[in-house]
Design a protein around this motif. Sequence first.
Motif, short mmCIF file in Angstrom:
data_model
loop_
_atom_site.label_atom_id
_atom_site.label_comp_id
_atom_site.label_asym_id
_atom_site.label_seq_id
_atom_site.Cartn_x
_atom_site.Cartn_y
_atom_site.Cartn_z
N GLU A 101 -70.11 50.14 -26.23
CA GLU A 101 -70.73 50.71 -25.15
C GLU A 101 -69.98 50.00 -23.75
O GLU A 101 -69.87 50.51 -22.76
N GLU A 102 -69.90 48.71 -23.79
CA GLU A 102 -69.30 47.97 -22.87
C GLU A 102 -68.22 48.05 -22.38
O GLU A 102 -67.76 48.46 -21.44
N GLN A 103 -67.44 48.31 -23.56
CA GLN A 103 -65.89 48.64 -23.29
C GLN A 103 -65.87 50.11 -22.80
O GLN A 103 -64.75 50.32 -21.90
N GLU A 104 -66.59 50.85 -23.29
CA GLU A 104 -66.48 52.54 -22.81
C GLU A 104 -66.88 52.45 -21.12
O GLU A 104 -66.43 53.20 -20.33
N TYR A 118 -63.13 51.60 -14.48
CA TYR A 118 -61.71 51.75 -14.24
C TYR A 118 -60.90 52.80 -13.91
O TYR A 118 -60.19 52.90 -13.10
N ARG A 119 -61.20 53.99 -14.82
CA ARG A 119 -60.60 55.17 -14.48
C ARG A 119 -61.04 55.63 -13.13
O ARG A 119 -60.02 56.50 -12.53
N ARG A 120 -62.30 55.66 -12.88
CA ARG A 120 -62.91 56.03 -11.62
C ARG A 120 -62.18 55.26 -10.32
O ARG A 120 -61.91 56.14 -9.53
#
Length: 88
Positions: A73-76, A82-84
């Motif tokens: 969950e933390e990685q996602e 980061y994507r945003r």
Amino acid sequence: MSAAAKQEDTEVGGIAADRLRSIIERVERLEEEKKALSSDIKDIMAEAKSAGFDVKVIRAIIRIRKQEPADVEEQETLLDLYRRALGM
């Protein structure tokens, strides 16, 4: 067999030769098993690919399933952040 001869068979230069041989042979057997298992995994991935599945994604899912749910969950969350930040 005399005690001195028995000592020569099992210890050489302070090393228990029989014990060392046993350890090496066990590792060699496990290496062979690992090789066979790797081959089996390769065959399964080939089967998945021929069925239309993306092998890279399957490997990613397997990697994720090995992790703790909180870590996933933390990685996602970070990946989304980061994507945003990059406008993706």
